[in-house]
Design an enzyme around this catalytic site. Structure first.
Site, PDB file in Angstrom:
ATOM      1  N   GLU A   1      -2.995   7.616  -4.291  1.00 25.75           N
ATOM      2  CA  GLU A   1      -2.990   6.313  -3.617  1.00 25.75           C
ATOM      3  C   GLU A   1      -2.805   5.198  -4.639  1.00 25.75           C
ATOM      4  OE1 GLU A   1      -5.892   4.791  -0.291  1.00 25.75           O
ATOM      5  OE2 GLU A   1      -6.701   4.196  -2.232  1.00 25.75           O
TER       6      GLU A   1
ATOM      7  N   TYR B   1       0.864  -1.190   0.000  1.00 29.00           N
ATOM      8  CA  TYR B   1       0.000   0.000   0.000  1.00 29.00           C
ATOM      9  C   TYR B   1       0.897   1.236   0.000  1.00 29.00           C
ATOM     10  CZ  TYR B   1      -3.315   3.582   1.464  1.00 29.00           C
ATOM     11  OH  TYR B   1      -4.076   4.713   1.523  1.00 29.00           O
TER      12      TYR B   1
END
Length: 390
Positions: free
Chosen positions: A201, A113
């Protein structure tokens, strides 16, 4: 402003950020040709069909499907295009899928992530990275926050080499992948600064079985207040992904966000609006929206705000909470009366007006013949509107 995954990936490519690539489909008639094009241009073991909507959790909702064959890719594309996708971020009503992305299939070895945003309390940009990427990153943050690294960067500086290395180390990378990660982090930071993004992101960032680092997904939001500098980014806005009432509010320069409750809120000032919603919750109610009419609201502004609030069939009562500093209470009162008469309101309205010309405003409302419940204090107003709903 939010953009789609495929749009974010196109921008990533301009900054040499490696991506999982593919093509967009908007019509069922184009599915077979697009599947063949992906198979030809990105030879791999299978393909992935991805719904393009402004919501996370697409995989859990059935909006992302791996397709091991041409036939499976076509079937999945036909199923997802036009479906109503329900995820934790869409609410129970879901989101109609009007576009899909058909991408190359990727053999994944590891998932990470990576995100970059602003931590306003510190006045610094913040990287958030974790070796535990993928669909359950929210659970990782909640249950095992120690698996997440936060790295702050001063806004006036570039991403330093040692900082990029720290991020790569945090992902447990070494060798060529370590060097690739450093390049990716630096490119991502340049993109973030150059576009005035509010968040970037990648979830997941993956290591493939053939030892490549790829952005498998991409989420990018831009600062609305900076879009005047970037006409090419503004063109990426997809109005189909916006709530119609929020689009209408933008036309009238109203700060409006639709929520899921049944108490409509009309307030001046973002801080007071947040406090109003909090107090409604504390009294047992559930706000239906955030609406800030601003510091210079006119009667016309208030009338437009009423129209937007009442367009939501879930609204069972409205609380108007105005502190008349810059905006005059009598202007608001005139807007309330005009809207109540024009819209022939049947739902109850509670009004609390305090400040400039509040006495005049009270007289305007009292003599209008409009059925409005007045309240002297903030707390009483919140209690009254909740009682009326119940």
């Amino acid at each position: 402003m939010k953009i789609h995954e495929y749009q974010a990936k196109k921008l990533f490519k301009e900054y040499e950020i490696p991506i999982q690539d593919g093509y967009i489909v908007e019509r069922e008639a184009d599915i077979e040709d697009t599947v063949d094009r992906v198979s030809r241009d990105f030879p791999s073991n299978g393909m992935v069909v991805k719904a393009q909507v402004h919501a996370g959790g697409r995989g859990k909702g059935g909006g992302v499907k791996f397709s091991p064959s041409r036939e499976a890719a076509i079937a999945n594309a036909r199923k997802i295009l036009g479906m109503t996708l329900i995820t934790p971020q869409t609410g129970a009503e879901g989101r109609l899928v009007k576009k899909i992305m058909i991408t190359e299939g990727i053999d994944i070895e590891r998932e990470f992530y990576v995100a970059l945003t602003m931590e306003r309390s510190l006045g610094k940009h913040v990287w958030v990275v974790s070796q535990a990427g993928g669909m359950d990153i929210e659970e990782v943050a909640r249950k095992t926050p120690e698996k997440i690294l936060k790295l702050h960067v001063a806004p006036a500086t570039a991403l330093r080499g040692y900082q990029a290395r720290q991020l790569a180390y945090a992902l447990g990378l070494s060798g060529p992948l370590f060097k690739d990660a450093i390049k990716l982090f630096k490119a991502l930071y340049r993109f973030y600064l150059a576009t005035d993004a509010s968040i970037v992101e990648i979830n997941p960032l993956v290591v493939t079985k053939d030892n490549r680092l790829l952005a498998l997904d991409a989420k990018v939001n831009f600062d609305d207040n900076a879009l005047f500098k970037y006409p090419h980014l503004k063109e990426l806005h997809d109005e189909n992904e916006e709530d119609p009432s929020e689009l209408e509010a933008q036309k009238h320069h109203l700060n409006f966000i639709k929520l899921t409750g049944n108490v409509g809120c009309m307030v001046n000032g973002a801080g007071l609006a947040m406090a109003t919603m909090d107090l409604i919750k504390l009294k047992g109610g559930n706000p239906a929206n955030f609406l800030d009419v601003g510091g210079t609201a006119s009667a016309e502004t208030v009338k437009n705000a009423f129209k937007i609030i009442t367009s939501d069939p879930n609204v069972k009562a409205i609380l108007i909470n105005i502190f008349g500093g810059i905006v005059r209470c009598d202007r608001v009162a005139n807007g309330v009366v005009a809207a109540a008469k024009e819209l022939e309101l049947t739902i109850p309205v509670v009004v609390r007006l305090v400040g400039t010309n509040a006495d005049i405003a009270k007289k305007i409302i009292d003599e209008s013949g409009v059925k409005v419940t007045s309240a002297e204090t903030f707390e009483v107003a919140a209690q009254k509107v909740v009682d009326l709903v119940q």
